[in-house]
Scaffold this active site. Structure first.
Site, short mmCIF file in Angstrom:
data_model
loop_
_atom_site.label_atom_id
_atom_site.label_comp_id
_atom_site.label_asym_id
_atom_site.label_seq_id
_atom_site.Cartn_x
_atom_site.Cartn_y
_atom_site.Cartn_z
N ASP A 116 -3.90 8.65 -1.06
CA ASP A 116 -5.23 8.11 -1.31
C ASP A 116 -5.70 8.36 -2.74
OD1 ASP A 116 -6.95 6.28 -0.09
OD2 ASP A 116 -7.92 7.59 1.20
N ARG A 155 -1.44 -5.36 4.57
CA ARG A 155 -0.72 -4.95 3.53
C ARG A 155 0.53 -4.03 4.17
NH1 ARG A 155 -5.32 -1.39 0.27
NH2 ARG A 155 -5.15 -0.82 2.54
N GLU A 199 -11.67 6.09 -5.05
CA GLU A 199 -12.12 4.76 -5.01
C GLU A 199 -12.95 4.19 -6.14
OE1 GLU A 199 -12.28 2.75 -2.02
OE2 GLU A 199 -10.77 4.07 -1.42
N ARG A 236 0.94 -1.34 0.11
CA ARG A 236 0.14 0.06 0.03
C ARG A 236 0.85 1.05 -0.03
NH1 ARG A 236 -2.40 4.24 0.06
NH2 ARG A 236 -4.68 4.56 0.99
#
EC number: 3.1.-.-
Length: 238
Positions: A116, A159, A119, A111
């Site tokens: 971020d 992760r 989505e 990750r």
């Protein structure tokens, strides 16, 4: 006078007590321990998260390996190739891409730290704008390439959260930083589990510039919903 018989057992016993024997034994033991530590640190292949040691996190041991799959805009699967080119990876030893079991059971999920990505559509939830762009960008940038990962922590999904760097024609690139530059990710908003290494200020500066230039997700303007806000609405019912 007949010769006095020599007790070979006594000689062997006293020979063992010789300082030279002790020094040699200690040297061999120290060499074995040192060699084992070198092997564990540099040459042992980490096949899965179960092989990953707390020491590797504490000391941020860098991992070198091959990106086998990119499944989302901010994570990927990584086949550890310790020693890299010097140990034959890429020219004598091949990553077994044709073996699905190995690709599933002997790779690490990475990750990207500090960022971020929008989505994608999951479980009937709508996709965020630029989610497919982020996925495509990361695939083009990493898939099928050798990268270096500096691990910082392990998240709730098992992760490895870490910094990923890859060589390009103009030098070694921080993947998180490049995503921020191109507006295909934002600085990670979560208060828990946020990992930046020593790059948080740099990441925020890159995000600010991308926002000013209206790149990627920032081209949406005030209607832009961050990944964190999206999760609150669609996964927590807020």
């Amino acid at each position: 006078m007949p010769p006095v018989p020599v007790n070979s057992t006594s000689q062997d016993y006293y020979g063992v007590l010789e300082p030279r024997v002790w020094l040699l034994s200690a040297g061999l033991a120290a060499s074995a321990i040192f060699s084992y530590k070198i092997y564990r640190r540099y040459f042992r292949r980490i096949r899965s998260i179960l092989d990953f040691t707390p020491e590797a996190l504490e000391k941020n041991h860098k991992l070198y390996g091959y990106v086998t799959r990119v499944g989302d805009g901010d994570n990927f699967r990584f086949y550890h190739t310790p020693g890299g080119w010097l140990l034959g990876w890429g020219w004598l030893r091949k990553v077994p891409l044709d073996n699905r079991r190995i690709m599933k059971d002997e790779t690490l999920m990475i990750r990207l730290c500090g960022v971020d990505a929008p989505e994608r559509a999951h479980f009937g939830k709508p996709a965020q704008p630029f989610s497919e762009d982020a996925l495509l960008w990361l695939k083009n940038y990493l898939l099928g390439r050798y990268v270096t990962v500096t691990p910082y922590s392990i998240d709730q999904y098992k992760r490895i959260v870490g910094r990923c760097q890859v060589w390009k024609w103009n030098g070694k690139k921080d993947v998180s930083a490049e995503m921020l530059k191109n507006g295909v990710a934002i600085v990670y908003e979560g208060k828990v589990g946020a990992e930046f290494g020593d790059n948080e200020d740099r990441y925020r500066s890159l995000e600010k510039r991308a926002k000013w230039l209206k790149r990627g997700v920032w081209s949406i303007g005030k209607k832009m919903m961050t990944p964190g806000e999206y999760k609150k609405v669609y996964y927590r019912g807020e």
